[in-house]
Design a protein around this motif. Structure first.
Motif, short mmCIF file in Angstrom:
data_model
loop_
_atom_site.label_atom_id
_atom_site.label_comp_id
_atom_site.label_asym_id
_atom_site.label_seq_id
_atom_site.Cartn_x
_atom_site.Cartn_y
_atom_site.Cartn_z
N ARG A 1 8.24 20.40 19.69
CA ARG A 1 8.48 19.48 20.81
C ARG A 1 9.75 18.66 20.58
NH1 ARG A 1 5.25 14.21 22.10
NH2 ARG A 1 6.01 13.76 24.17
N PHE A 2 9.90 18.12 19.38
CA PHE A 2 11.09 17.33 19.08
C PHE A 2 12.32 18.23 19.00
CE2 PHE A 2 14.00 15.01 16.26
CZ PHE A 2 14.10 13.82 16.98
N ARG A 3 12.17 19.45 18.52
CA ARG A 3 13.29 20.38 18.45
C ARG A 3 13.86 20.66 19.83
NH1 ARG A 3 11.77 25.14 14.09
NH2 ARG A 3 10.85 23.78 12.53
N ARG A 4 12.98 20.82 20.81
CA ARG A 4 13.46 21.06 22.19
C ARG A 4 14.26 19.86 22.70
NH1 ARG A 4 8.23 23.31 22.97
NH2 ARG A 4 7.57 21.40 24.00
N LYS A 5 13.79 18.65 22.41
CA LYS A 5 14.53 17.45 22.83
C LYS A 5 15.91 17.41 22.17
CE LYS A 5 10.67 14.32 23.60
NZ LYS A 5 10.04 13.06 23.12
N MET A 6 15.94 17.70 20.89
CA MET A 6 17.22 17.66 20.16
C MET A 6 18.17 18.74 20.66
SD MET A 6 17.40 15.15 18.03
CE MET A 6 18.47 15.52 16.67
N ASN A 7 17.65 19.92 20.94
CA ASN A 7 18.50 21.00 21.44
C ASN A 7 19.06 20.68 22.82
OD1 ASN A 7 18.26 22.59 19.13
ND2 ASN A 7 16.45 23.65 19.91
N ALA A 8 18.36 19.85 23.57
CA ALA A 8 18.84 19.47 24.90
C ALA A 8 20.02 18.50 24.82
CB ALA A 8 17.72 18.85 25.72
N GLY A 9 20.07 17.70 23.78
CA GLY A 9 21.16 16.75 23.63
C GLY A 9 21.03 16.00 22.33
N ALA A 10 21.40 16.64 21.26
CA ALA A 10 21.19 16.08 19.92
C ALA A 10 21.95 14.79 19.69
CB ALA A 10 21.60 17.11 18.85
N GLU A 11 23.13 14.66 20.30
CA GLU A 11 23.95 13.48 20.04
C GLU A 11 23.40 12.22 20.68
OE1 GLU A 11 25.15 15.93 23.34
OE2 GLU A 11 25.33 16.40 21.24
N CYS A 12 22.42 12.35 21.58
CA CYS A 12 21.87 11.18 22.28
C CYS A 12 20.73 10.52 21.51
CB CYS A 12 21.33 11.59 23.64
SG CYS A 12 22.59 12.30 24.71
N HIS A 13 20.12 11.20 20.56
CA HIS A 13 18.91 10.71 19.91
C HIS A 13 19.21 9.80 18.72
CE1 HIS A 13 16.04 13.03 22.23
NE2 HIS A 13 16.94 14.00 22.21
N ASN A 14 18.33 8.84 18.56
CA ASN A 14 18.44 7.88 17.47
C ASN A 14 17.69 8.43 16.25
OD1 ASN A 14 18.33 5.75 15.71
ND2 ASN A 14 17.54 4.28 17.19
N LEU A 15 18.41 9.05 15.35
CA LEU A 15 17.78 9.59 14.15
C LEU A 15 17.45 8.50 13.14
CD1 LEU A 15 19.61 12.95 13.42
CD2 LEU A 15 17.39 12.56 14.46
N LYS A 16 18.25 7.46 13.12
CA LYS A 16 18.02 6.38 12.16
C LYS A 16 16.64 5.75 12.37
CE LYS A 16 20.99 3.19 10.16
NZ LYS A 16 22.11 2.28 10.34
N GLY A 17 16.24 5.60 13.61
CA GLY A 17 14.94 5.00 13.91
C GLY A 17 13.77 5.94 13.66
N ARG A 18 13.99 7.23 13.81
CA ARG A 18 12.90 8.20 13.63
C ARG A 18 12.75 8.64 12.19
NH1 ARG A 18 10.55 10.01 18.16
NH2 ARG A 18 9.66 11.74 17.03
N CYS A 19 13.85 9.00 11.57
CA CYS A 19 13.82 9.49 10.19
C CYS A 19 15.21 9.25 9.59
CB CYS A 19 13.46 10.97 10.14
SG CYS A 19 13.27 11.63 8.49
#
Length: 192
Positions: free
Chosen positions: A74-92
């Motif tokens: 599920r998270f992989r699909r979100k990242m593949n849709a627009g990886a540069e938009c996600h906050n990785l620091k907050g998640r992991c």
């Protein structure tokens, strides 16, 4: 996460990951999960543990490392849709290190591809925004989304740009003084 003396490696191994116990464990349930009233962990129970403990238990065959939420489909699909938009620091905060360490035990080739693809797409964003002049607010917003691995790359890029600009200014200052002719003076020398 191979450097024993690296503070980032130690902090990455503190990331909480899910594990499923293959066997029961007596008297450790409250240590592993403070919210439980049980004393024993039952076989097949799923708990959250620090990565260093999950790795040790998995190496001994006592548990099976489950993929954390950040590496599931599920998270992989979100990242593949627009990886540069996600906050990785907050998640992991140590997204790539933890993903690679988990993949040592999960042996999922698609996870390796996902980590590589995510890094490549986010790296392009780092290079384009990190090396250009960015306002203070934009820079803070970008830095707040980066994992610690990406933040190190971003800072190294900004540092290299600053050093090149400093070098260029110094080279220009020296080149303007180099263009002037100099005369060699000899004092006390006789002409022959």
């Amino acid at each position: 996460m191979t450097d024993y003396w690296s503070l980032d490696s130690v902090l990455a191994e503190e990331t909480i990951v899910p594990v499923r116990f293959n066997f029961g464990a007596r008297g450790v349930a409250q240590v592993l999960d403070a919210g439980t009233s049980d004393h024993d962990v039952q076989a097949g129970s799923k708990i959250n543990a620090p990565l260093w403990l999950a790795v040790a238990l998995t190496r001994r065959g006592m548990s099976t490392l489950c993929p954390p939420e950040e590496y599931q489909e599920r998270f992989r699909r979100k990242m593949n849709a627009g990886a540069e938009c996600h906050n990785l620091k907050g998640r992991c905060p140590y997204f790539y290190d933890v993903g690679n360490k988990c993949n040592e035990f999960m042996q999922d080739p698609s996870l390796s591809d996902f980590l590589s693809h995510t890094y490549a797409s986010r790296y392009r964003e780092l290079v384009s925004r990190g090396l250009s002049t960015v306002s203070g607010e934009d820079m803070l917003e970008l830095q707040s989304k980066l994992s610690f691995e990406e933040l190190a790359i971003f800072e190294a890029g900004r540092d290299s740009v600053a050093r090149v600009e400093l070098w260029a200014r110094g080279a220009r200052a020296r080149s303007s003084t180099l263009g002037l002719p100099t005369r060699k003076r000899t004092y006390g020398a006789r002409a022959c």
